[in-house]
Scaffold this motif. Structure first.
Motif, PDB file in Angstrom:
ATOM      1  N   ARG A  46     -14.512  -2.660  17.015  1.00  0.00           N
ATOM      2  CA  ARG A  46     -15.860  -3.230  16.930  1.00  0.00           C
ATOM      3  C   ARG A  46     -16.106  -4.163  18.114  1.00  0.00           C
ATOM      4  O   ARG A  46     -17.178  -4.111  18.751  1.00  0.00           O
ATOM      5  CB  ARG A  46     -16.019  -3.986  15.607  1.00  0.00           C
ATOM      6  N   LEU A  47     -15.124  -4.996  18.447  1.00  0.00           N
ATOM      7  CA  LEU A  47     -15.271  -5.919  19.565  1.00  0.00           C
ATOM      8  C   LEU A  47     -15.254  -5.182  20.908  1.00  0.00           C
ATOM      9  O   LEU A  47     -15.894  -5.626  21.871  1.00  0.00           O
ATOM     10  CB  LEU A  47     -14.160  -6.969  19.515  1.00  0.00           C
ATOM     11  N   GLU A  48     -14.518  -4.055  20.955  1.00  0.00           N
ATOM     12  CA  GLU A  48     -14.566  -3.216  22.162  1.00  0.00           C
ATOM     13  C   GLU A  48     -15.985  -2.734  22.423  1.00  0.00           C
ATOM     14  O   GLU A  48     -16.470  -2.727  23.564  1.00  0.00           O
ATOM     15  CB  GLU A  48     -13.652  -1.999  21.984  1.00  0.00           C
ATOM     16  N   SER A  49     -16.643  -2.301  21.364  1.00  0.00           N
ATOM     17  CA  SER A  49     -17.999  -1.771  21.517  1.00  0.00           C
ATOM     18  C   SER A  49     -18.977  -2.838  21.990  1.00  0.00           C
ATOM     19  O   SER A  49     -20.017  -2.527  22.577  1.00  0.00           O
ATOM     20  CB  SER A  49     -18.487  -1.177  20.177  1.00  0.00           C
ATOM     21  N   LEU A  50     -18.626  -4.102  21.766  1.00  0.00           N
ATOM     22  CA  LEU A  50     -19.474  -5.208  22.200  1.00  0.00           C
ATOM     23  C   LEU A  50     -19.091  -5.707  23.586  1.00  0.00           C
ATOM     24  O   LEU A  50     -19.695  -6.659  24.095  1.00  0.00           O
ATOM     25  CB  LEU A  50     -19.379  -6.367  21.197  1.00  0.00           C
ATOM     26  N   GLY A  51     -18.058  -5.087  24.195  1.00  0.00           N
ATOM     27  CA  GLY A  51     -17.645  -5.455  25.538  1.00  0.00           C
ATOM     28  C   GLY A  51     -16.786  -6.693  25.619  1.00  0.00           C
ATOM     29  O   GLY A  51     -16.580  -7.241  26.716  1.00  0.00           O
ATOM     30  N   ARG A  52     -16.252  -7.162  24.496  1.00  0.00           N
ATOM     31  CA  ARG A  52     -15.444  -8.383  24.505  1.00  0.00           C
ATOM     32  C   ARG A  52     -13.941  -8.104  24.564  1.00  0.00           C
ATOM     33  O   ARG A  52     -13.144  -9.003  24.804  1.00  0.00           O
ATOM     34  CB  ARG A  52     -15.784  -9.225  23.273  1.00  0.00           C
ATOM     35  N   VAL A  53     -13.569  -6.852  24.335  1.00  0.00           N
ATOM     36  CA  VAL A  53     -12.164  -6.443  24.409  1.00  0.00           C
ATOM     37  C   VAL A  53     -12.080  -5.171  25.242  1.00  0.00           C
ATOM     38  O   VAL A  53     -12.917  -4.270  25.113  1.00  0.00           O
ATOM     39  CB  VAL A  53     -11.571  -6.188  23.010  1.00  0.00           C
ATOM     40  N   GLN A  54     -11.052  -5.104  26.097  1.00  0.00           N
ATOM     41  CA  GLN A  54     -10.790  -3.896  26.861  1.00  0.00           C
ATOM     42  C   GLN A  54      -9.322  -3.528  26.690  1.00  0.00           C
ATOM     43  O   GLN A  54      -8.442  -4.388  26.814  1.00  0.00           O
ATOM     44  CB  GLN A  54     -11.106  -4.104  28.344  1.00  0.00           C
ATOM     45  N   ALA A 108       0.883  -1.166   0.000  1.00  0.00           N
ATOM     46  CA  ALA A 108       0.000   0.000   0.000  1.00  0.00           C
ATOM     47  C   ALA A 108       0.920   1.215   0.000  1.00  0.00           C
ATOM     48  O   ALA A 108       1.269   1.748   1.052  1.00  0.00           O
ATOM     49  CB  ALA A 108      -0.914  -0.006   1.221  1.00  0.00           C
ATOM     50  N   GLY A 109       1.342   1.609  -1.193  1.00  0.00           N
ATOM     51  CA  GLY A 109       2.320   2.684  -1.301  1.00  0.00           C
ATOM     52  C   GLY A 109       3.593   2.287  -0.576  1.00  0.00           C
ATOM     53  O   GLY A 109       4.130   1.198  -0.781  1.00  0.00           O
ATOM     54  N   ALA A 110       4.089   3.186   0.288  1.00  0.00           N
ATOM     55  CA  ALA A 110       5.256   2.872   1.114  1.00  0.00           C
ATOM     56  C   ALA A 110       4.901   3.029   2.589  1.00  0.00           C
ATOM     57  O   ALA A 110       5.733   3.389   3.410  1.00  0.00           O
ATOM     58  CB  ALA A 110       6.440   3.769   0.747  1.00  0.00           C
ATOM     59  N   SER A 111       3.615   2.763   2.921  1.00  0.00           N
ATOM     60  CA  SER A 111       3.186   2.815   4.323  1.00  0.00           C
ATOM     61  C   SER A 111       2.299   1.608   4.613  1.00  0.00           C
ATOM     62  O   SER A 111       1.262   1.716   5.260  1.00  0.00           O
ATOM     63  CB  SER A 111       2.419   4.112   4.615  1.00  0.00           C
ATOM     64  N   THR A 112       2.746   0.443   4.156  1.00  0.00           N
ATOM     65  CA  THR A 112       1.912  -0.753   4.232  1.00  0.00           C
ATOM     66  C   THR A 112       1.582  -1.146   5.666  1.00  0.00           C
ATOM     67  O   THR A 112       0.440  -1.478   5.987  1.00  0.00           O
ATOM     68  CB  THR A 112       2.608  -1.932   3.517  1.00  0.00           C
ATOM     69  N   GLY A 113       2.587  -1.114   6.547  1.00  0.00           N
ATOM     70  CA  GLY A 113       2.354  -1.505   7.934  1.00  0.00           C
ATOM     71  C   GLY A 113       1.266  -0.684   8.588  1.00  0.00           C
ATOM     72  O   GLY A 113       0.416  -1.211   9.331  1.00  0.00           O
ATOM     73  N   GLN A 114       1.275   0.613   8.326  1.00  0.00           N
ATOM     74  CA  GLN A 114       0.267   1.492   8.905  1.00  0.00           C
ATOM     75  C   GLN A 114      -1.135   1.098   8.438  1.00  0.00           C
ATOM     76  O   GLN A 114      -2.076   1.022   9.235  1.00  0.00           O
ATOM     77  CB  GLN A 114       0.561   2.936   8.525  1.00  0.00           C
ATOM     78  N   GLN A 115      -1.276   0.839   7.148  1.00  0.00           N
ATOM     79  CA  GLN A 115      -2.592   0.498   6.613  1.00  0.00           C
ATOM     80  C   GLN A 115      -3.099  -0.825   7.187  1.00  0.00           C
ATOM     81  O   GLN A 115      -4.289  -0.962   7.515  1.00  0.00           O
ATOM     82  CB  GLN A 115      -2.544   0.419   5.081  1.00  0.00           C
ATOM     83  N   LEU A 116      -2.211  -1.815   7.326  1.00  0.00           N
ATOM     84  CA  LEU A 116      -2.618  -3.108   7.875  1.00  0.00           C
ATOM     85  C   LEU A 116      -3.019  -2.972   9.341  1.00  0.00           C
ATOM     86  O   LEU A 116      -4.043  -3.527   9.779  1.00  0.00           O
ATOM     87  CB  LEU A 116      -1.480  -4.125   7.747  1.00  0.00           C
ATOM     88  N   LEU A 117      -2.218  -2.245  10.111  1.00  0.00           N
ATOM     89  CA  LEU A 117      -2.510  -2.093  11.534  1.00  0.00           C
ATOM     90  C   LEU A 117      -3.844  -1.387  11.748  1.00  0.00           C
ATOM     91  O   LEU A 117      -4.656  -1.787  12.595  1.00  0.00           O
ATOM     92  CB  LEU A 117      -1.391  -1.317  12.227  1.00  0.00           C
ATOM     93  N   TYR A 118      -4.093  -0.356  10.970  1.00  0.00           N
ATOM     94  CA  TYR A 118      -5.342   0.385  11.130  1.00  0.00           C
ATOM     95  C   TYR A 118      -6.542  -0.497  10.767  1.00  0.00           C
ATOM     96  O   TYR A 118      -7.616  -0.377  11.364  1.00  0.00           O
ATOM     97  CB  TYR A 118      -5.334   1.642  10.260  1.00  0.00           C
ATOM     98  N   GLY A 119      -6.360  -1.375   9.781  1.00  0.00           N
ATOM     99  CA  GLY A 119      -7.445  -2.270   9.406  1.00  0.00           C
ATOM    100  C   GLY A 119      -7.819  -3.218  10.537  1.00  0.00           C
ATOM    101  O   GLY A 119      -9.004  -3.394  10.850  1.00  0.00           O
ATOM    102  N   VAL A 120      -6.815  -3.841  11.176  1.00  0.00           N
ATOM    103  CA  VAL A 120      -7.097  -4.761  12.280  1.00  0.00           C
ATOM    104  C   VAL A 120      -7.637  -3.992  13.483  1.00  0.00           C
ATOM    105  O   VAL A 120      -8.528  -4.468  14.200  1.00  0.00           O
ATOM    106  CB  VAL A 120      -5.837  -5.558  12.666  1.00  0.00           C
ATOM    107  N   ASP A 121      -7.107  -2.788  13.716  1.00  0.00           N
ATOM    108  CA  ASP A 121      -7.569  -1.995  14.854  1.00  0.00           C
ATOM    109  C   ASP A 121      -9.060  -1.690  14.754  1.00  0.00           C
ATOM    110  O   ASP A 121      -9.767  -1.659  15.768  1.00  0.00           O
ATOM    111  CB  ASP A 121      -6.765  -0.696  14.943  1.00  0.00           C
ATOM    112  N   GLN A 122      -9.550  -1.467  13.547  1.00  0.00           N
ATOM    113  CA  GLN A 122     -10.984  -1.214  13.383  1.00  0.00           C
ATOM    114  C   GLN A 122     -11.813  -2.421  13.826  1.00  0.00           C
ATOM    115  O   GLN A 122     -12.891  -2.272  14.425  1.00  0.00           O
ATOM    116  CB  GLN A 122     -11.305  -0.871  11.923  1.00  0.00           C
ATOM    117  N   GLU A 123     -11.315  -3.620  13.548  1.00  0.00           N
ATOM    118  CA  GLU A 123     -12.008  -4.818  13.989  1.00  0.00           C
ATOM    119  C   GLU A 123     -11.986  -4.937  15.510  1.00  0.00           C
ATOM    120  O   GLU A 123     -12.970  -5.350  16.142  1.00  0.00           O
ATOM    121  CB  GLU A 123     -11.376  -6.062  13.358  1.00  0.00           C
ATOM    122  N   ILE A 124     -10.855  -4.579  16.113  1.00  0.00           N
ATOM    123  CA  ILE A 124     -10.746  -4.612  17.579  1.00  0.00           C
ATOM    124  C   ILE A 124     -11.701  -3.598  18.201  1.00  0.00           C
ATOM    125  O   ILE A 124     -12.353  -3.870  19.219  1.00  0.00           O
ATOM    126  CB  ILE A 124      -9.298  -4.342  18.017  1.00  0.00           C
TER     127      ILE A 124
END
Length: 629
Positions: free
Chosen positions: A146-154, A128-144
């Motif tokens: 979502r689980l935070e909002s459901l009370g399964r992750v703190q 993803a350009g020359a900032s691939t790690g950032q894009q991947l991390l942000y993608g997984v963080d969005q999933e986390i």
């Protein structure tokens, strides 16, 4: 009704978030501890891409070739079943990232674009350009989230892991951590703990591409409580790091993969600007010495070549420790589009534009191939990992798992570029699935562990803090860290020697003693940055001793560990295939106890105890390390 099982994940990078995601999706509670906001984790610094075989360029690439390149590039020192499964599942991981919303660079036809990286001949790196790690991390963080909002992750951001808590049987049952804002030390119960705390580049001081938080302190604390460290002597130096007074900064391998060329003037007294040096007066040493791969040789090979040119041939630019990385022959619009992130870094911190003049670079400490020892279970049906096995990514301490750069599992003696984001994502996913199944097999209740086990560990950590803050010593911790970096970079660096390693070990022992007599200037009891720094520094010094001790124990040249005195002997006028030559090499291998074995370090009061363990070589029969010439 039984209490819900709970898992603590220490670290908020790709490995940590992937493991948390899989555990939470399995129905268990997860608590994530991070030194800072998870979106600042060091995974965001990965630039060039992530490897997976799609062959959109029609180069006849294959998953098997990815496996071969990874194993050969690591000099056959990685257990092969985990590598096999990682490469096979890489395309699926990319598709999962896409569904998370990661926008990879694409061709005009809409296909995933691929670029070339070191140690391979096929374009296999998705980016993803020359900032691939950032894009991947942000993608997984969005999933986390979502689980935070459901009370399964703190999330516990701005907390530092200090130690494990173990029960009577030595099983990990939680952690002790410190609030970095208030300095409160507290215990947290858990049925299992996953360490995903990244690398240890700061052991090499300011001559490292890693962030200031990549200290390896968490892994070292687990090591001192009984966890094994493996293959720590294999520390990768990145050949193309931008020099700086404060630290070195990574200039991605993507620059070479997109056509960048490394060279020095043939005349050691050359004083003209790089652009004014005629082509015939330039020494493109990688292209001359390694014509089959050219500028895309693996990082360990490129580093040793730069070392030779600078230190043995005296051809460093302007007589200094640096060479040129040249992009000026490429189309400006092309490199701006493909490498914008690293171009901006160079412009900002060096004050020059790589589009118009070559970058000045030199090898810098970058990535730990070694780390916490982790187990695996082989799937007898296909030779890879057994899916969901509780043994996968388990350390030798029951209930403690590790993933990401802080484990040793996938790279052997040398990591191929763009396999880091892949191994972090894959290992996090595997560790999470392993822990979920480990929890399903537990019979005891967490609350059965007596409270005093936790309170005693909290008191021990508070006592360490008090001793440091009340010290009347005179040592400056920042000076000690600089000395540590000089010892490690100068004596345990790209090229190693046993006499020098012994000197380094003695110096590190002295440095550790001095680290207990530091002077802390802070007068407040909250947010004491000096105390935090000193505690991390002490662990870095101990890690340095493990790295140096492991390097001393391995008398051979393999991947990122290079001892010229122990290069594989070659009889005069012999050649591969000659019976006398092959017999000589086989005799040498039998005499060398480290040949194709993992180095394991166990903690003791007298320093690391080094031993060697067999490697699973069932996927690809080992040959000699690849000759990139």
């Amino acid at each position: 009704m039984k209490r819900p099982r709970k898992v603590i994940v220490v670290g908020g990078g790709l490995g940590g978030l992937w493991s948390a995601l899989r555990v939470a999706e399995a129905g268990f509670q997860v608590e994530i501890f991070s030194l800072f906001e998870v979106k600042r984790s060091h995974s965001v610094c990965a630039q060039g891409g992530i490897n997976a075989c799609f062959d959109t360029k029609g180069e006849r690439d294959s998953v098997w070739q990815h496996i071969v390149d990874t194993l050969k590039g690591g000099a056959y020192l990685a257990n092969q079943p985990p590598v096999k499964s990682m490469c096979e599942q890489a395309p699926g991981i990319i598709r999962t990232f896409e569904r998370m919303g990661v926008t990879f660079s694409r061709t005009a036809e809409g296909l995933l674009d691929l670029r070339l990286f070191g140690g391979v001949k096929n374009r296999r790196t998705v980016f993803a350009g020359a900032s691939t790690g950032q894009q991947l991390l942000y993608g997984v963080d969005q999933e986390i989230r979502r689980l935070e909002s459901l009370g399964r992750v703190q999330k516990y951001e701005w907390w530092e892991f200090l130690s494990l808590v173990k029960d009577r049987q030595g099983t990990c049952k939680g952690i002790v951590a410190m609030n970095l804002r208030t300095m409160d030390v507290k215990h947290f119960r858990a049925d299992a703990v996953i360490l995903a705390t990244g690398g240890m580049g700061q052991v090499f001081g300011h001559r490292s591409t890693n962030s200031t938080n990549s200290t390896g302190a968490a892994a070292c604390r687990a090591y001192r409580q009984g966890a094994w460290l493996a293959n720590t002597e294999f520390f990768q130096f990145h050949p193309t790091a931008m020099l700086g007074d404060d630290k070195t900064r990574l200039m991605s391998e993507a620059a070479r993969g997109e056509g960048g060329r490394i060279w020095v003037p043939k005349n050691p007294q050359e004083n003209r600007r790089a652009g004014d040096v005629p082509e015939q007066e330039r020494f493109y040493f990688l292209e001359e010495w390694y014509p089959s791969y050219g500028n895309t040789v693996p990082r360990d090979v490129a580093c040793r070549a730069i070392w030779k040119v600078v230190h043995e041939m005296g051809l460093g630019v302007s007589g200094e420790n640096k060479v040129y990385l040249d992009l000026t022959h490429l189309n400006p619009g092309f490199i701006e589009h493909r490498l914008h992130a690293i171009l901006d870094i160079y412009r900002k911190f060096h004050g020059a534009d790589p589009v118009h003049e070559p970058m000045e670079i030199y090898p810098s400490a970058h990535y730990a191939m070694g780390g916490l020892w982790v187990d695996f279970e082989k799937d007898q049906s296909d030779g890879g990992l057994k899916p969901g096995s509780p043994r996968n990514h388990a350390t030798n301490i029951p209930g403690l798992y590790a993933c990401g750069e802080c484990d040793y599992g996938y790279h052997g003696a040398n990591r191929l570029g763009a396999n880091s984001l892949l191994s972090a994502s894959f290992s996090g996913r595997v560790a999470g699935e392993a822990v979920a199944n480990y929890l399903k097999g537990l019979e005891d209740e967490l609350l059965s562990v007596p409270e005093r086990f936790y309170l005693d560990e909290v008191k021990r950590q508070q006592s360490i803090n008090l001793n440091l803050t009340s010290s009347d010593g005179s040592e400056n911790p920042y000076t000690l860290h600089r000395e540590l970096g000089e010892i490690m970079s100068g004596q345990v660096g790209v090229v190693r020697d046993n006499a020098v390693l012994n000197t380094a070990i003695d110096s590190l022992q002295e440095l550790e003693q001095r680290s207990h007599s530091v002077k802390l200037d802070a007068s407040n009891e909250w947010s004491d940055q000096g105390l935090i720094y000193v505690r991390q520094l002490q662990e870095m010094i101990r890690l340095g001793a493990v790295i140096a001790g492991s390097a001393l124990a391995r008398d051979e040249c393999r991947g990122a560990h290079f001892k010229p005195a122990f290069e594989l002997p070659t009889p005069k006028d012999a050649y591969p295939g000659d019976p006398a030559y092959e017999a000589y090499r086989e005799s040498w291998k039998k005499q060398n106890q480290t040949w194709l074995k993992t180095t394991v370090a166990e903690h003791s009061a007298d320093g690391p105890r080094i031993s060697f363990r067999e490697i699973d070589l069932s996927v690809l029969p080992p040959e000699e390390p690849r000759d990139y010439r």
